[in-house]
Write an enzyme that holds these catalytic residues in place. Structure first.
Site: not given
Ligand code: FE
Ligand code: ZN
Length: 256
Positions: A50, A52, A54-55, A106, A128, A166
């Site tokens: 996805h 985001h 942090d990905h 998410h 996530d 995570h």
């Molecule tokens: Fe994340």
């Molecule tokens: Zn995420």
């Protein structure tokens, strides 16, 4: 297969066959480049679940330095160029087949990758969507969408290894124990995970059979979980899984 720690609590999953490697959700390029150097691997493919940061944060720099092919969801804003994937598509890398599953909730276009595995049990890279003992926050989706996505993942073979993005397990389990204080499998799993973290080990991968037994978000049809959700929010319809999930998610958001 190994989790590369990134930021404060992300894992970037890396699979390799001692020559080539695949990474999932590289939010940061540095730990991936370091691991490639340390193990003498060349990066073949980057799989993204996805949009985001942090990905995807490391995708452009990894593509540039390694030339790896990038794959990601059809319906999300992604660092171009990449191959866009829909439910039922497959990616082949390292001689393995990764099946794409749509798991909105998410984010609106979130996907997961299921791989029958190089050795041993199947692998699930679920970003996530599903965490050990929990699930992602509903940023772009509805409780009904998340319930359907989690149902899809819960239906995978019980020995499927759950590689989520995570290390949220201990805080998820603290919440899970508030929902189901009498769940003995959950109590045992919580002590097991606490010992792993104390020893500096990841709690992941988990596996689907364990998540079905201990994760309240996969247990929204259990009477104990539905009653607890109703105790938090009296509007909850206990016979309606998505309504129970909505209450659990709200409860978890406020839980300390
Ligand atoms: Fe994340
Ligand atoms: Zn995420």
């Amino acid at each position: 297969m190994l989790p590369l720690p990134a930021f404060s609590d992300n894992y970037i999953w890396m699979l390799h066959d001692s020559r080539n490697a695949v990474v999932v959700d590289p939010g940061d390029a540095a730990p991936v480049l370091q691991a490639l150097r340390d193990m003498g691997l060349s990066l073949q493919a980057i799989l993204v679940t996805h949009h985001h940061g942090d990905h995807v944060g490391g995708v452009n720099s990894l593509r540039q330095t390694t030339g790896a092919a990038v794959y990601g969801p059809a319906g999300e804003n992604m660092p171009e160029p990449l191959t866009r994937l829909r439910h039922g598509d497959n990616v082949t890398a390292l001689g393995l087949r990764f099946e794409v599953l749509d798991v909105p909730g998410h984010t609106a276009g979130h996907i997961a990758y299921y791989c029958a595995g190089m050795d041993g049990a199947p692998l699930l890279f679920c970003g996530d969507t599903l965490f050990s003992g929990g699930c992602g926050r509903l940023f772009e989706g509805t409780p009904a969408q998340m319930q359907a996505s989690l149902d899809k993942l819960a239906a995978l073979p019980g020995n499927t290894r759950v590689c989520c993005a995570h290390e949220y397990t201990l805080s998820n389990l603290k919440f899970a124990l508030a929902v189901e204080p009498g769940n003995q499998a959950l109590q045992a799993y919580a002590s097991h995970c606490a010992a792993l973290r104390q020893a500096g080990q990841p709690t992941l991968p988990s596996h689907i059979a364990m998540e079905r037994a201990i994760n309240p978000f996969l247990r929204t049809r259990e009477a104990t979980v539905a009653q607890a959700a109703h105790g938090f929010d009296a509007q909850t319809d206990q016979r309606h899984a998505a309504s129970v999930l909505a209450a659990l998610r709200q409860w978890k958001n406020e839980f300390k």
